[in-house]
Design a protein around this motif. Sequence first.
Motif, PDB file in Angstrom:
ATOM      1  N   ALA A 175     -33.383 -16.769 -29.326  1.00 26.05           N
ATOM      2  CA  ALA A 175     -32.759 -15.888 -30.306  1.00 26.05           C
ATOM      3  C   ALA A 175     -31.706 -16.611 -31.137  1.00 26.05           C
ATOM      4  CB  ALA A 175     -32.152 -14.677 -29.611  1.00 26.05           C
ATOM      5  N   TRP A 233     -39.586 -15.741 -30.827  1.00 32.34           N
ATOM      6  CA  TRP A 233     -38.771 -16.297 -31.907  1.00 32.34           C
ATOM      7  C   TRP A 233     -39.296 -17.706 -32.210  1.00 32.34           C
ATOM      8  CZ3 TRP A 233     -34.062 -13.637 -33.338  1.00 32.34           C
ATOM      9  CH2 TRP A 233     -33.788 -12.523 -32.547  1.00 32.34           C
ATOM     10  N   ILE A 281     -40.300 -13.969 -36.416  1.00 29.77           N
ATOM     11  CA  ILE A 281     -40.241 -13.177 -35.187  1.00 29.77           C
ATOM     12  C   ILE A 281     -41.551 -12.422 -35.027  1.00 29.77           C
ATOM     13  CG2 ILE A 281     -37.741 -12.959 -35.148  1.00 29.77           C
ATOM     14  CD1 ILE A 281     -38.050 -10.164 -36.359  1.00 29.77           C
TER      15      ILE A 281
END
Length: 865
Positions: A549, A530, A567
Amino acid sequence: MIRRRTRAFVAVAAAASVTAAVLVAGPGYDAARVRMSSGAVWLASSGTGEVSLVDGTTGEVRGHTRVAAPGTALSVARLGSAAFVANRKTGQLSRVDSATEQVSPSGADLPASDGLVVKTTPDVVHGIDVRSGTVVSVDPHTLRSSGDRTRLAERLQPDSVVVDGGGRLWAIDADTGDLVWLADGKRRSRPAEAGNSRLTVTTGRPVLVDPERDVAELLHPGTGVVAGTVRPGLDAGDVVAVSGSADRSRVLIANSTRGELVVCAFDPRSCTAPVKVAAEGADLGTPVEVDDHAVVPDYSTGEATVVDLADGSVVSQRLLFAGPVRFELVVHDNLVFFNDPNSNAAGVLKLTGDVMTITKHAEAPTGDDGVGQQTDPRAQQAQQETKIGQPERTPAPGLTGQPALPDSSTPEPKASIVVTPGNRGAVGDEFELTMTFLPAVIADADWQFGDGTTGRGATVRHRWQQAGEHTVEAVATLGSGQRVTARTTIVVDPAGTPPQITGLSVQRPKPVVGELVRISAGTSGRPDMWAWTVTRAGRNRPEATAGTAEFSHRFTTAGQYTVSLTITRGTTTATSSQEVTVARGAVEGWGRNRSGVLDIPPAATSGVIAVAAGDAHALALKADGSVIAWGDNSWGQVEVPPEASSGVVAIDAGQAHSLALKADGTVIGWGGKGVKDLEVVPPAARSDVIAISAGFDFGLVLKKDGSVVSWGASPGNVEVPPAARSDVIAISAGFLHCLALKADGSVIGWEGDEGGHESATTTPPEARAGVVAVAANGWSSLALKSDGSVIGWGDNDWNQISIPQEAKSGVIAIDTSLTHSVALKSNGTVLAWGANDFAQTAVPPQYNSGVLSVSAGKQYNLVLV
């Protein structure tokens, strides 16, 4: 005059308090050093005055030992093969031997107090009364005390009394925040200003965790000097519970305010990304650690969450009790025991999530003639290892093996399915699905996964081998025989499908300067990496980045920002962005400027997240949790007490008094001097509160169990009707009447002694369903419907319930005063109607957009822009 209140849901964490019995096996010396007979531990039952020796490998109760009269609160600690039990009612200390199960009473004079806890070392047993701050030290072999009581402080933080590896007793002075400790029988102290801090021990050394300063400090055991510091990412006002690892220098922090677990290591000095373990505002207890896993108790739901500390993943989340319980977690011989000291319920929680329930005693012992009474352990019913639930095989915790009978007073539970890590993935990905109930119950479910396969359990795991949309159905049969069904849809992409970002979430969508904002995303494809950036308009360099996240960010300047996420999974990536407008968070107003209520102080011109208009005084809540007050002070209503300088999550202003709700569920009141029964918040309204409302001369609070409590000078308002004692989700205290919004979308009302205003409390048919917010004042009532329309009933002398056409759609918030009403539309526009003698309903043109909230006072209005 007063209004109030629109439907403002506030998630709070109830303050940690001293429980009826405390088993010491978490932070500090005890967890690291104590060893008993393999797999067996003493568990308390205050209701029967017993301690039970429970075998965690077989589920067998080896025996019971009576140590006090039934109903006596107990404090329990262990040392070697013995349990040390303090009777809080009498102050008597007893030692119970595991081999003989014999009781050796002590003549030691411990303080008789509901704040009595016990801490053990090989050389001394400490009896500590957190209420008076006194310590009595007892020889563990002879059970004789030194005869002296050492005063550490006037009061101690109840959940921050620990013993380090050298046998030194550490605590926090609850009044001053100073660090105090007992070494070689002598009191020592160090200024720490740690009022909201918590203490624990890691590798035998004390650790201070202070949310106000966002630090976890490793302390030198001899001097209390800071030897190492990490920053866990806490906010002032966060409610935390902490524990330390025995074999490595790290601390586990359960943050009730956010519902998260954070793990910080002092070597190297770093903290992990937060792990979501509960809802925001949960009541989390002290985490325990075993085999590189943490188990976090949630008292607000009766659940425990198991987290793998190696990778920060949630292994399981298990319902241990059928509702809110302040239960204990005890680690012994790599087993995690759970126990409710106030009931018969106990068991063992495996790290896989499996649960073995244990009934501590077959029946309550009779007689009250002292200690030592034992029951035959063969009377204990057979136990078996099982998933949570399965009432047809194993009784749920707290039951004695009898089938549950239907309870007509208990609402039928609603079921849902929680999917971890989300409802979308790829072929071969593992999903964890849990059937949850409201109100909470314990039950297994039969599962249909939509691909021809089935499963059983409260929680199941499944991998789909075919792409497509799969409808999952779970059916549970409760103890009453009722069948409850829940469904959800899982989207499974073909193997190798690139990851997708299904949406970005910025909470709140319209933040203000200084507010901590939670940022997260919905994704598919289970990303490997991420990469977040937060960039202000006109700037090239991001002002914040993150690689987790979800994360939190505090905006320091108003303006336009871009939140972007990339991502990565394997060699494929996906990117998404969202624009965020950060508001100044300024209070403004118009209408009658009585007592200077419209003379907005400089501190309220930026960084405000809530505003409340009273009769002739006003309150503002800052993003840092502090309260500002101005206007009329005839009754002390703007004299903000020190307790309201941090940690506040909601405010309300009455006719001549003010209320504030803190993140720990406590309520602070000030003003109303000389008004009978108003000045002091009663005990029933001081804890577990989730919403507040200030009436003319009374206060109203909503507790997390859905009940309403009231106090003050108007007996009719204070006398809450039975219908408002459960299932309430929002409240509003008016001039002479009250409103409560029920979970089914219906509104109920009641009035004070004066009577004669039934029209304001008689709910019309259109307010008996579909209502999402209520506002009461004067002799009229308003309600906001789920379709965005406003309805009104009651007195209409000033046209305050003559709803304009513009307020019949698109409204998101309402408020009302004695003679006029206001509403906020989804596009940031303010509407007002009713009396206009001071131009209070002539909304200035600058409030046709950009308004965040509204509040109606007597002949004036305040807005947050």
